[in-house]
Design a protein around this motif. Structure first.
Motif, PDB file in Angstrom:
ATOM      1  N   ARG A 312      58.016  11.077  55.587  1.00  0.00           N
ATOM      2  CA  ARG A 312      58.306   9.975  54.670  1.00  0.00           C
ATOM      3  C   ARG A 312      57.837  10.354  53.273  1.00  0.00           C
ATOM      4  O   ARG A 312      56.902  11.154  53.108  1.00  0.00           O
ATOM      5  CB  ARG A 312      57.589   8.702  55.122  1.00  0.00           C
ATOM      6  CG  ARG A 312      58.033   8.206  56.484  1.00  0.00           C
ATOM      7  CD  ARG A 312      57.166   7.049  56.960  1.00  0.00           C
ATOM      8  NE  ARG A 312      57.315   5.882  56.103  1.00  0.00           N
ATOM      9  CZ  ARG A 312      58.226   4.928  56.264  1.00  0.00           C
ATOM     10  NH1 ARG A 312      59.073   5.001  57.281  1.00  0.00           N
ATOM     11  NH2 ARG A 312      58.308   3.906  55.467  1.00  0.00           N
ATOM     12  N   ILE A 313      58.475   9.782  52.257  1.00  0.00           N
ATOM     13  CA  ILE A 313      58.032   9.969  50.873  1.00  0.00           C
ATOM     14  C   ILE A 313      57.015   8.870  50.569  1.00  0.00           C
ATOM     15  O   ILE A 313      57.372   7.698  50.460  1.00  0.00           O
ATOM     16  CB  ILE A 313      59.221   9.900  49.895  1.00  0.00           C
ATOM     17  CG1 ILE A 313      60.255  10.982  50.244  1.00  0.00           C
ATOM     18  CG2 ILE A 313      58.734  10.080  48.456  1.00  0.00           C
ATOM     19  CD1 ILE A 313      61.519  10.920  49.402  1.00  0.00           C
ATOM     20  N   LEU A 314      55.759   9.264  50.455  1.00  0.00           N
ATOM     21  CA  LEU A 314      54.689   8.279  50.319  1.00  0.00           C
ATOM     22  C   LEU A 314      54.732   7.555  48.979  1.00  0.00           C
ATOM     23  O   LEU A 314      54.288   6.410  48.875  1.00  0.00           O
ATOM     24  CB  LEU A 314      53.330   8.963  50.526  1.00  0.00           C
ATOM     25  CG  LEU A 314      53.123   9.602  51.915  1.00  0.00           C
ATOM     26  CD1 LEU A 314      51.769  10.299  51.978  1.00  0.00           C
ATOM     27  CD2 LEU A 314      53.252   8.559  53.019  1.00  0.00           C
ATOM     28  N   ASN A 315      55.221   8.216  47.950  1.00  0.00           N
ATOM     29  CA  ASN A 315      55.341   7.582  46.630  1.00  0.00           C
ATOM     30  C   ASN A 315      56.813   7.319  46.282  1.00  0.00           C
ATOM     31  O   ASN A 315      57.285   7.615  45.180  1.00  0.00           O
ATOM     32  CB  ASN A 315      54.682   8.434  45.547  1.00  0.00           C
ATOM     33  CG  ASN A 315      55.225   9.868  45.488  1.00  0.00           C
ATOM     34  OD1 ASN A 315      55.833  10.353  46.443  1.00  0.00           O
ATOM     35  ND2 ASN A 315      55.008  10.543  44.367  1.00  0.00           N
ATOM     36  N   GLN A 316      57.529   6.756  47.248  1.00  0.00           N
ATOM     37  CA  GLN A 316      58.973   6.561  47.097  1.00  0.00           C
ATOM     38  C   GLN A 316      59.328   5.661  45.922  1.00  0.00           C
ATOM     39  O   GLN A 316      60.294   5.947  45.191  1.00  0.00           O
ATOM     40  CB  GLN A 316      59.551   5.979  48.394  1.00  0.00           C
ATOM     41  CG  GLN A 316      61.046   5.750  48.345  1.00  0.00           C
ATOM     42  CD  GLN A 316      61.612   5.359  49.699  1.00  0.00           C
ATOM     43  OE1 GLN A 316      61.506   6.121  50.654  1.00  0.00           O
ATOM     44  NE2 GLN A 316      62.194   4.166  49.790  1.00  0.00           N
TER      45      GLN A 316
END
Length: 475
Positions: A312-316
């Motif tokens: 997942r992109i944690l800072n999406q």
């Protein structure tokens, strides 16, 4: 006169009695033969090898498939392969798959998963096949149902007669995963059909059939074959085919080698088939989010679902903001197993850029138009898979391809293992002996990414320039 009439009646009665005895004897032999065949099938089994294969990044399986002008022509297997019987031939020399052909009339008994051919001059001969193109992977192949091919003096009676030949394969294995549904199923099916039945007139026969599978890929399956699907587990009637091919040809991960296909088909031809499937009843794409005289490129950010804890992109949210600042209209696409492929096609076929972290959802890149842009975010340790699985889609479809390879500082694995751990410093050294499950799980199931916005902005700017160039050619 009465004596002559009596003698005639006696002769007729004797003849009828002899014919009746002959009929009973024939039926007894026939039933005995079928019973004997069933016993042979039950007693015959193929030992499954436990060989281990290591894939290099560019490793391919190459076999030569002979040209066929039509489904009626005699079909041979590659050179050096000897026929198993007069009508049944099997090629077991390929790394990824086995392939068997029945070159003549055959009767399918779905209740025993058996294809019968009549050969009254030869003893009973039995072959077996697991029709799934992942032969090198013992674990999953052990779960694929085995089908029987029997040549002998007898076969069951035919209930349903077909004029077109059959292609037989399994929809089991990893088919629930979008990547595998295409890589191990639909693309190999297209290769096999193009190699043996270029006129497109064949019947799909599926082992380990699932209703959800037919529903999800219905449009593509209908374009591949105009005939109703025969599902082994859902049928009790015997089916007759003029010939059959069991197994699917695979050329490698997400690839097609036109030099190995008589009709020289490529991944672009498969993309054309997808376009035909999803434009027969097109779903109109949404209008641009901010209509202006000077349009903004449409970027689809493919994200992992909420039920997935890795990659997942944690800072999406911050990433989306940077995308908008550069000049993109952003659509967040979070597919799941219930996502409509026709809707996904409409969205991606009308976009200019697709961005996503390495994972099965990137299989949707097959829906991108040639000369559009595809950017794959590559987590630590997934470099070879990123290129082999999805980089090849871009190359095969003439899509502009960018890779953003994250640094150690952008991986969540750094907190758990430390930046100096060999898992992060030199993943290639860890993977020299292959990709065992315990290593694969670290990179695929334990890792998330937090993108460096300064570095990532530079890659997005490159994607923006490519997208604008693509938009200019659209006009």
């Amino acid at each position: 006169m009465k004596k002559i009439l009596g003698s005639s009646r006696a002769a007729i009665a004797t003849t009828l009695f002899c014919l009746l005895l002959l009929w009973f004897h024939t039926m007894s032999l026939s039933m005995s033969s079928i019973s004997r065949i069933n016993n042979i099938i039950a007693a015959t089994s193929l030992s499954w090898s436990s060989s281990t294969y290591t894939f290099n990044n560019d490793q391919e399986t190459r076999i030569q498939i002979p040209t066929v002008a039509s489904q009626q022509n005699h079909r041979l297997l590659p050179r050096g392969e000897l026929p198993m019987s007069n009508q049944i031939s099997c090629n077991r020399t390929c790394l990824r798959y086995d392939l068997c052909t029945i070159d003549g009339s055959t009767v399918l008994d779905p209740t025993t998963s058996t294809f019968f051919t009549m050969d009254p001059t030869s003893p009973v001969h039995v072959e077996k096949i697991r029709p799934y193109p992942r032969k090198y992977e013992d674990y999953i192949m052990g779960q694929i149902k085995e089908l029987n091919l029997v040549s002998g003096p007898s076969s069951p009676q035919c209930t349903i007669r077909h004029e077109a030949p059959a292609i037989v394969f399994s929809a089991g294995g990893y088919t629930g995963n979008l990547f595998h549904a295409f890589n191990d199923g639909l693309i190999p099916l297209f290769i096999t059909a193009s190699s043996f039945y270029p006129d497109g007139d064949f019947i799909i026969v599926v082992s380990e059939f699932h209703d959800w599978w037919q529903s999800k890929y219905a449009e593509i399956l209908k374009v591949l074959s105009k005939h109703p699907i025969v599902a082994l587990e859902k049928d009790n009637a015997t089916h007759c085919f003029p010939s059959a091919t069991l197994g699917l040809i695979a050329h490698g991960f997400m690839t097609m080698d036109p030099t190995l296909i008589p009709t020289s088909k490529t991944l672009m031809h498969f993309r054309d088939l997808i376009e035909k499937a999803y434009t027969q009843n097109p779903i109109l794409p949404s209008p641009p989010l901010n209509p202006k005289p000077e349009r903004r490129p449409r970027l689809v950010l493919t994200c992992r679902g909420n039920d997935v804890s890795s990659r997942r992109i944690l800072n999406q949210d911050e990433v989306i903001q940077v995308m908008k600042e550069i000049g993109f209209d952003v659509i967040v696409f979070q597919p799941n197993r219930y996502t409509s492929l026709s809707e996904a096609y409409a969205m991606l076929n009308s976009s200019h850029v697709m961005v996503g972290v390495h994972g099965a959802a990137l299989t949707h890149a097959l829906f991108l138009r040639p000369r559009s842009v595809f950017m794959q975010v590559v987590p630590i340790g997934t470099e070879w898979a990123a290129d082999a699985f999805y980089g090849r889609i871009a190359k095969g479809l003439n899509v502009n391809y960018l890779e953003y390879k994250i640094r150690v500082e952008e991986s969540s694995l750094m907190e758990k293992y430390g930046k100096d751990n060999v898992l992060l410093k030199d993943p290639s050294a860890v993977q020299k002996k292959g990709w065992p499950t315990e290593i694969m799980d670290i990179y695929l199931k334990q890792q998330n990414v937090k993108l460096d916005l300064v570095r990532f902005r530079k890659s997005l700017k490159s994607a923006y320039l490519m997208a604008k160039k693509f938009m200019h050619k659209e006009r």
